[in-house]
Design an enzyme around this catalytic site. Structure first.
Site, PDB file in Angstrom:
ATOM      1  NE  ARG A 285     -33.915   7.197  -6.060  1.00 23.65           N
ATOM      2  CZ  ARG A 285     -33.005   7.097  -5.089  1.00 23.65           C
ATOM      3  NH1 ARG A 285     -32.385   5.954  -4.873  1.00 23.65           N
ATOM      4  NH2 ARG A 285     -32.725   8.121  -4.312  1.00 23.65           N
TER       5      ARG A 285
ATOM      6  CB  SER B  77     -37.180  13.192  -7.739  1.00 20.85           C
ATOM      7  OG  SER B  77     -36.801  13.714  -6.488  1.00 20.85           O
TER       8      SER B  77
ATOM      9  CD  GLU C 222     -36.252   9.044  -8.930  1.00 23.21           C
ATOM     10  OE1 GLU C 222     -36.795   9.229  -7.835  1.00 23.21           O
ATOM     11  OE2 GLU C 222     -35.099   9.424  -9.193  1.00 23.21           O
TER      12      GLU C 222
END
Length: 299
Positions: free
Chosen positions: A172, A222, A292
């Site tokens: 990520r 998420s 995130e």
């Protein structure tokens, strides 16, 4: 203050005091002073150059699927790439696509040409540009696996190409997060496979998403990054926070790793709920959860 932008963009592609909740999958966020909808890389370069010259804050985003905009909104200019820059071209086993292409559309295009490697992107909301920036992934695949070259606008306004070894791709994250780089296109290396096998995997991933994720509510996907050795959803559930609410912000009952907008949530409510979850994780597991979701806007 914004006179030059009005000089080179038609009025239908400029929005004044535009509510960011209309451009975010969370359906949350105050107004941005000025939103512009460029249709070419050259227009993005011109807008960002003008903002730098006039010292105007500038925020670039795709489809708003991974952002939480604060309630006071965004000062300066927001450049929405996700409305345009949607060209796709396929040659043998490579795909070239511009940053505004939706990931779902890209994975379908690959399947149409019997090209495997983007099945994981089926059902991931958002645009290619955002997926490259955060090295999006799911079900064992990620952008890192397929990226061959990325073009981005540098802080000095030039267009530069980046090879995989220059992208600093990781879980990520990428160099495009670290530096002021605006992703405008990507070249992806795929491989030939039977179309029916590719589509079967895509259908399986889509089914799993529908069954496990709260797709019926606005969210930014998420909420937290996965800490080493843990799965966020079960961890939050074990802490007794599944279904916990702050105003209209709620830890999803379907998947505790998602914070959803269950009805007219504000950014402050989401941020308060995030803070509660993080504090509990620190208390119960000694873990510093990282979000995130990218939080933007005026505090």
């Amino acid at each position: 203050m914004y006179s030059e932008i009005f000089d080179f963009l038609p009025p239908e592609r400029i929005k004044i005091n535009e509510p960011m909740k209309e451009h975010s999958s969370f359906k949350i966020g105050g107004p941005v002073d000025l939103m512009v909808l460029p249709e070419s890389i050259e227009e993005i370069q011109r807008i960002t150059h003008y903002c730098r010259k006039k010292d105007i804050p500038c925020f670039v985003f795709g489809l708003g699927s991974n952002i939480l905009v604060r309630d006071k909104g965004i000062r300066g200019v927001a450049i929405k790439v996700g409305n345009n820059l949607k060209n796709i071209s396929i040659c043998n086993d490579t795909i070239f696509a511009e940053a505004g292409v939706r990931l779902a559309e890209l994975s379908q295009a690959a399947a149409d040409y019997s090209l495997s490697g983007l099945e994981f992107a089926e059902g991931i909301p958002g645009s290619l540009g955002g997926a490259v920036v955060m090295n999006a992934g799911a079900y064992g695949g990620e952008m890192k696996d397929v990226l061959k070259e990325v073009r981005a606008i540098t802080p000095d306004g030039n267009l530069s190409s980046f090879k995989p070894e220059e992208m600093k791709l990781r879980y990520r994250g990428s160099i495009f997060q670290e530096e002021e780089l605006i992703v405008v296109s990507a070249l992806m290396q795929l491989h030939k496979e039977r179309a029916e096998d590719i589509r079967a995997r895509m259908q399986d991933f889509a089914k799993r998403r529908r069954e496990k994720q709260p797709l019926e509510y606005p969210s930014a996907g998420s909420t937290f990054r996965r800490p080493a050795g843990f799965f966020v959803g079960p961890m939050i559930e074990e802490m007794g926070l599944k279904g916990f609410k702050v105003g209209g912000a709620e830890v999803s009952r379907k998947h505790a790793g998602f914070i959803i907008n269950s009805g007219n949530a504000t950014a402050n409510e989401v941020l308060e709920l995030i803070a509660i979850v993080k504090a509990k994780a620190k208390e119960h597991y000694g873990i510093e959860l990282e979000t995130e979701v990218k939080v933007v806007g005026e505090e």
